[in-house]
Design an enzyme around this catalytic site. Structure first.
Site, PDB file in Angstrom:
ATOM      1  N   TYR A 140     -40.254   7.794  77.348  1.00 13.08           N
ATOM      2  CA  TYR A 140     -40.253   6.327  77.417  1.00 13.08           C
ATOM      3  C   TYR A 140     -40.221   5.905  78.883  1.00 13.08           C
ATOM      4  CZ  TYR A 140     -39.629   6.332  72.413  1.00 13.08           C
ATOM      5  OH  TYR A 140     -39.826   6.518  71.080  1.00 13.08           O
ATOM      6  N   HIS A 147     -39.157   0.280  75.768  1.00 12.16           N
ATOM      7  CA  HIS A 147     -37.807   0.881  75.681  1.00 12.16           C
ATOM      8  C   HIS A 147     -36.860   0.262  76.704  1.00 12.16           C
ATOM      9  CE1 HIS A 147     -35.720   4.285  73.625  1.00 12.16           C
ATOM     10  NE2 HIS A 147     -36.715   4.081  72.786  1.00 12.16           N
TER      11      HIS A 147
HETATM   12 MG    MG Z   1     -38.443   1.916  70.080  1.00 13.37          MG
END
Ligand code: MG
Length: 439
Positions: free
Chosen positions: A191, A245
């Site tokens: 992320y 994120h």
């Molecule tokens: Mg997520």
């Protein structure tokens, strides 16, 4: 009648006859009274690295029980303890048919409410109670929630591209496999990928942090161009999603939403963390990019202003984490009123019971947008018969009464959970200067 005689009569009154009990039952739900006889906590790794916790509520009716999920990969022991020490002694002896009442009384019995541990305890109890309710009615839970509002639950796929060309390839491949909705991440960094300076690169403080370093500006420059390229290759038929994120702050979240607008994303997920929700009002003023929010929410009250002011487009919470089916269906109703959609969270460490809890709410709601996909290995399908199946982008439940899933406790016991490394901590990303980045 004198008062003393009245007491005598009451004390002498026999337990209700079978016929009278039947009359009472017919005036309620047509079924004999039910009580919770026992509560079991089942833990298992599922033959993989899962850290699953399930709650089994056993009723006074022979063979009738329900299963709920209290899955928390980070604080597993806290959940086990709260279920065993606090919920179990309180729940035994209660009437499992009173889901609404039990949910509220369990919510207030800890005095301090909300938060991931309390609400996952509620979620496990609530899902098990709906499972019992459905089994007793002889219907899948979605029938009790209003019946099917669509044919099946559409899911989105997860893909990640290492380069512009690779990103277009993996999206095209997923689309060919049957997914209409595809979440595209980028780079090697997990992320935030596309926004990391490699270890040791970039300007670092002397003796400072030297690992991969996230930079918001780099991310905002990189990712919209990836989507522009992918759109030029695959067109606009696949619906594309992206998960930030919570790696951005307010101004960069605004800029990112503007820059990616022409790629027409289905949604951008968690562009901001729950600490920064006030910025959604500002994003809305500058960009029409749909916003999905709330993977780490556990308190549904956080959603109310976001939904009622139409500042977001999708709710992204996990059903177990917010307290189960009861609050999830209420959120879905609220979403419907304000034109917001549901996109319940799944993901790697999630379990089949939570997945099905979301499925039943999804299937019965016109506010349903999409559900995150989650595949389980054959060992889990064997251990948990009735685990949902995903075929060509759609999820299918077993169609059996209740949640439609069971657990083979002997098999589950063969796969004990292990002690978490590093206390079960979620990995921490840092910036070039060593500051913690919101995960
Ligand atoms: Mg997520």
């Amino acid at each position: 009648m004198r008062r003393r005689d009245l007491f005598k009569t009451v004390l002498a009154a026999p337990v209700l006859s079978a016929a009278a009990q039947d009359q009472v039952a017919k005036r309620t739900n047509g079924l004999p009274p039910l009580t919770i006889k026992d509560v079991k906590i089942i833990t298992t790794s599922g033959g993989r690295n899962y850290r699953w916790v399930f709650l089994k509520i056993i009723t006074s009716e022979p063979g009738l029980y329900g299963i709920g999920s209290a899955n928390d990969i980070y604080q597993t022991a806290a959940l086990i303890s709260a279920l065993e020490k606090n919920l179990k002694p309180w729940l035994i002896g209660k009437d499992p048919s009173k889901i609404e009442d039990l949910w509220h009384s369990a919510n207030y019995k800890t005095y301090w409410r909300g938060g991931p541990v309390n609400n996952k305890v509620l979620g496990a109890m609530d899902e098990a109670l709906w499972d019992i309710k459905g089994k007793r009615a002889g219907m899948p839970v979605y029938e009790l929630l209003g019946g099917k509002a669509h044919d099946a639950v559409a899911c989105y796929d997860h893909v990640s591209g290492r380069s512009h060309e690779n990103a277009a390839e993996v999206v095209a491949k997923s689309f060919e496999s049957g997914y209409r909705h595809i979440r595209l991440q980028y780079g090697e960094g997990g992320y935030g990928g596309g926004g990391f300076y490699p270890a040791g690169k970039g300007e670092r403080a002397e003796q400072g942090y030297q690992g991969p370093a996230f930079d918001e500006d780099l991310y905002v420059q990189t990712i919209p161009k990836v989507f522009e390229y992918v759109r030029s290759k695959v067109g606009f038929e696949p619906k594309l999603l992206h998960d930030v994120h919570s790696h951005l702050g307010g101004p960069n979240a605004m800029l990112f939403s503007k820059k990616i607008e022409d790629s027409m994303l289905y949604f951008v997920e968690d562009i901001l963390g729950p600490e920064n929700l006030g910025w959604y009002k500002e994003i809305r003023k500058v960009s029409a990019t749909p916003q999905a929010v709330g993977e780490v929410f556990s308190n549904t009250a956080e959603y109310y202003p976001l939904i009622a002011e139409r500042l977001i487009n999708f709710i992204r919470c996990r059903v177990t984490a917010i307290g189960g089916i009861t609050p999830a269906k209420k959120l879905a109703h609220l979403c419907e009123v304000f034109g917001v959609k549901t996109a319940f969270q799944e993901g790697g460490e999630n379990d089949p019971v939570n997945q099905l809890a979301a499925y039943h709410v999804d299937l019965s709601s016109t506010a349903f947008g999409i559900q995150e996909e989650n595949h389980f290995p054959p060992s889990v399908h064997e251990m948990m018969p009735g685990t949902a199946q995903i075929r060509r982008g759609y999820m299918y439940g077993s169609g059996k009464p209740g949640l439609g899933i069971d657990i083979d406790e002997a098999l589950a016991a063969k796969y004990p959970i292990t002690e978490p490394k590093n206390g079960g901590a979620y990995p921490t990303d840092r910036s070039l200067g060593g500051t913690v980045v919101t995960p």
